[in-house]
Design a protein around this motif. Structure first.
Motif, PDB file in Angstrom:
ATOM      1  N   SER A  71      27.588  30.698  65.503  1.00  0.00           N
ATOM      2  CA  SER A  71      27.904  31.196  66.834  1.00  0.00           C
ATOM      3  C   SER A  71      26.657  31.567  67.633  1.00  0.00           C
ATOM      4  O   SER A  71      26.720  31.717  68.852  1.00  0.00           O
ATOM      5  CB  SER A  71      28.834  32.418  66.735  1.00  0.00           C
ATOM      6  OG  SER A  71      28.227  33.449  65.975  1.00  0.00           O
ATOM      7  N   LYS A 125      28.306  29.244  73.678  1.00  0.00           N
ATOM      8  CA  LYS A 125      29.462  30.135  73.734  1.00  0.00           C
ATOM      9  C   LYS A 125      30.742  29.421  73.317  1.00  0.00           C
ATOM     10  O   LYS A 125      31.030  28.320  73.775  1.00  0.00           O
ATOM     11  CB  LYS A 125      29.629  30.680  75.156  1.00  0.00           C
ATOM     12  CG  LYS A 125      28.489  31.584  75.599  1.00  0.00           C
ATOM     13  CD  LYS A 125      28.717  32.131  76.999  1.00  0.00           C
ATOM     14  CE  LYS A 125      27.583  33.056  77.420  1.00  0.00           C
ATOM     15  NZ  LYS A 125      27.791  33.576  78.796  1.00  0.00           N
ATOM     16  N   LYS A 126      31.504  30.111  72.479  1.00  0.00           N
ATOM     17  CA  LYS A 126      32.760  29.549  72.001  1.00  0.00           C
ATOM     18  C   LYS A 126      33.836  29.668  73.072  1.00  0.00           C
ATOM     19  O   LYS A 126      33.999  30.715  73.706  1.00  0.00           O
ATOM     20  CB  LYS A 126      33.205  30.272  70.730  1.00  0.00           C
ATOM     21  CG  LYS A 126      34.404  29.631  70.048  1.00  0.00           C
ATOM     22  CD  LYS A 126      34.626  30.246  68.680  1.00  0.00           C
ATOM     23  CE  LYS A 126      35.725  29.505  67.927  1.00  0.00           C
ATOM     24  NZ  LYS A 126      35.869  29.987  66.550  1.00  0.00           N
ATOM     25  N   LYS A 127      34.597  28.581  73.293  1.00  0.00           N
ATOM     26  CA  LYS A 127      35.710  28.583  74.247  1.00  0.00           C
ATOM     27  C   LYS A 127      37.022  28.806  73.508  1.00  0.00           C
ATOM     28  O   LYS A 127      37.767  29.721  73.803  1.00  0.00           O
ATOM     29  CB  LYS A 127      35.751  27.263  75.008  1.00  0.00           C
ATOM     30  CG  LYS A 127      34.540  27.029  75.907  1.00  0.00           C
ATOM     31  CD  LYS A 127      34.475  25.606  76.427  1.00  0.00           C
ATOM     32  CE  LYS A 127      35.647  25.267  77.319  1.00  0.00           C
ATOM     33  NZ  LYS A 127      35.531  23.876  77.864  1.00  0.00           N
ATOM     34  N   LYS A 128      37.276  27.951  72.528  1.00  0.00           N
ATOM     35  CA  LYS A 128      38.449  28.090  71.669  1.00  0.00           C
ATOM     36  C   LYS A 128      38.292  27.158  70.482  1.00  0.00           C
ATOM     37  O   LYS A 128      37.634  26.121  70.572  1.00  0.00           O
ATOM     38  CB  LYS A 128      39.734  27.767  72.429  1.00  0.00           C
ATOM     39  CG  LYS A 128      39.793  26.352  72.994  1.00  0.00           C
ATOM     40  CD  LYS A 128      41.096  26.110  73.733  1.00  0.00           C
ATOM     41  CE  LYS A 128      41.144  24.694  74.295  1.00  0.00           C
ATOM     42  NZ  LYS A 128      42.418  24.426  74.996  1.00  0.00           N
ATOM     43  N   LYS A 129      38.868  27.561  69.386  1.00  0.00           N
ATOM     44  CA  LYS A 129      38.807  26.785  68.153  1.00  0.00           C
ATOM     45  C   LYS A 129      37.395  26.248  67.909  1.00  0.00           C
ATOM     46  O   LYS A 129      36.470  26.992  67.713  1.00  0.00           O
ATOM     47  CB  LYS A 129      39.854  25.670  68.195  1.00  0.00           C
ATOM     48  CG  LYS A 129      41.278  26.189  68.192  1.00  0.00           C
ATOM     49  CD  LYS A 129      42.284  25.061  68.135  1.00  0.00           C
ATOM     50  CE  LYS A 129      43.709  25.606  68.117  1.00  0.00           C
ATOM     51  NZ  LYS A 129      44.717  24.518  68.089  1.00  0.00           N
ATOM     52  N   ASN A 130      37.235  24.913  67.969  1.00  0.00           N
ATOM     53  CA  ASN A 130      35.918  24.320  67.689  1.00  0.00           C
ATOM     54  C   ASN A 130      35.226  23.805  68.951  1.00  0.00           C
ATOM     55  O   ASN A 130      34.360  22.938  68.889  1.00  0.00           O
ATOM     56  CB  ASN A 130      36.038  23.193  66.667  1.00  0.00           C
ATOM     57  CG  ASN A 130      36.856  22.018  67.184  1.00  0.00           C
ATOM     58  OD1 ASN A 130      37.703  22.178  68.061  1.00  0.00           O
ATOM     59  ND2 ASN A 130      36.616  20.838  66.632  1.00  0.00           N
ATOM     60  N   TYR A 148      32.929  24.507  72.363  1.00  0.00           N
ATOM     61  CA  TYR A 148      31.878  25.404  72.842  1.00  0.00           C
ATOM     62  C   TYR A 148      31.303  24.883  74.157  1.00  0.00           C
ATOM     63  O   TYR A 148      31.413  23.694  74.474  1.00  0.00           O
ATOM     64  CB  TYR A 148      30.740  25.501  71.821  1.00  0.00           C
ATOM     65  CG  TYR A 148      31.121  26.106  70.499  1.00  0.00           C
ATOM     66  CD1 TYR A 148      30.759  27.406  70.177  1.00  0.00           C
ATOM     67  CD2 TYR A 148      31.850  25.378  69.555  1.00  0.00           C
ATOM     68  CE1 TYR A 148      31.108  27.968  68.959  1.00  0.00           C
ATOM     69  CE2 TYR A 148      32.214  25.934  68.339  1.00  0.00           C
ATOM     70  CZ  TYR A 148      31.834  27.227  68.047  1.00  0.00           C
ATOM     71  OH  TYR A 148      32.189  27.788  66.848  1.00  0.00           O
ATOM     72  N   THR A 153      31.904  19.818  70.955  1.00  0.00           N
ATOM     73  CA  THR A 153      32.887  19.926  69.873  1.00  0.00           C
ATOM     74  C   THR A 153      32.102  20.053  68.579  1.00  0.00           C
ATOM     75  O   THR A 153      31.245  19.210  68.284  1.00  0.00           O
ATOM     76  CB  THR A 153      33.781  18.673  69.807  1.00  0.00           C
ATOM     77  OG1 THR A 153      34.446  18.511  71.063  1.00  0.00           O
ATOM     78  CG2 THR A 153      34.813  18.800  68.699  1.00  0.00           C
TER      79      THR A 153
END
Length: 195
Positions: free
Chosen positions: A62, A108-113, A115, A135
């Motif tokens: 992350s 930065k993570k958006k959702k699941k896998n 970014y 991804t």
């Protein structure tokens, strides 16, 4: 006791270097670009020579930092005449500007896998911000039992305007689009600690 405390920062730095480095597997990676030709079709190419690094202190990556240096002369669109023109002063001017560089500043993570990665891209000595949609698959254990390492796979997609980097200033958009699509895929293997 003072000596022990003095060694703590050194130990921490060694830990990051030993366990936070990921090595690019070039056999399963590609740095590609796509442009529109004559407004009716697409032409794609890639760079044969580049160095890519991934550094992360956290196991889930992350806090990942990506860096890349590309040799402009190594571009390949599978047409020698076109490639020679792209290497000329009219386009990339590879003699004067032998490399393209990128270094991420945020991941930065958006959702699941999924970014969003931002960073600084430098082409022909001009640096501009670049945002890539990433991804990331993994980290996972290599299914090859003989390998015994941890892997991660990434796919990064983005767009730039060549005019912002003075690439092909005399080349009108009727011939080649101003917008260039970027598609970067790669596998990285977690560096094993040295004994």
């Amino acid at each position: 006791m003072k000596k022990i405390f003095a060694l703590i920062p050194v130990f921490c730095l060694f830990s990051v270097l030993a366990f936070g480095q990921w090595v690019n597997d070039k056999g399963h990676s590609r740095v590609a670009f796509i442009v529109q030709h004559h407004g009716i079709s697409e032409v794609d190419g890639f760079f044969k020579k580049y160095e890519a690094t991934l550094t992360a202190a956290k196991d889930d990556l992350s806090d990942a930092v990506f860096e890349m240096t590309i040799e402009t002369a190594s571009l390949n669109t599978e047409l020698e005449m076109r490639d020679n023109h792209l290497r000329s002063p009219d386009i990339f001017d590879v003699q004067k500007f032998p490399t393209i560089t990128f270094k991420s500043t945020s991941f930065k993570k958006k959702k699941k896998n999924l970014y969003t990665m931002t960073g600084n891209l430098t082409i022909k000595g001009i640096t501009k911000p670049l945002t890539l949609e990433v991804t990331m698959n993994g980290p996972v254990e290599n299914p090859n039992k003989n390998a015994k390492n941890i892997q991660v796979g990434i796919k990064a997609l983005g767009k730039i305007k060549r005019s912002e980097f003075t690439v092909g200033q005399n080349l009108t958009t009727a011939f080649v689009s101003d917008e260039i699509q970027l598609r970067i895929t790669g596998e990285f293997n977690k560096a094993l600690p040295k004994n």
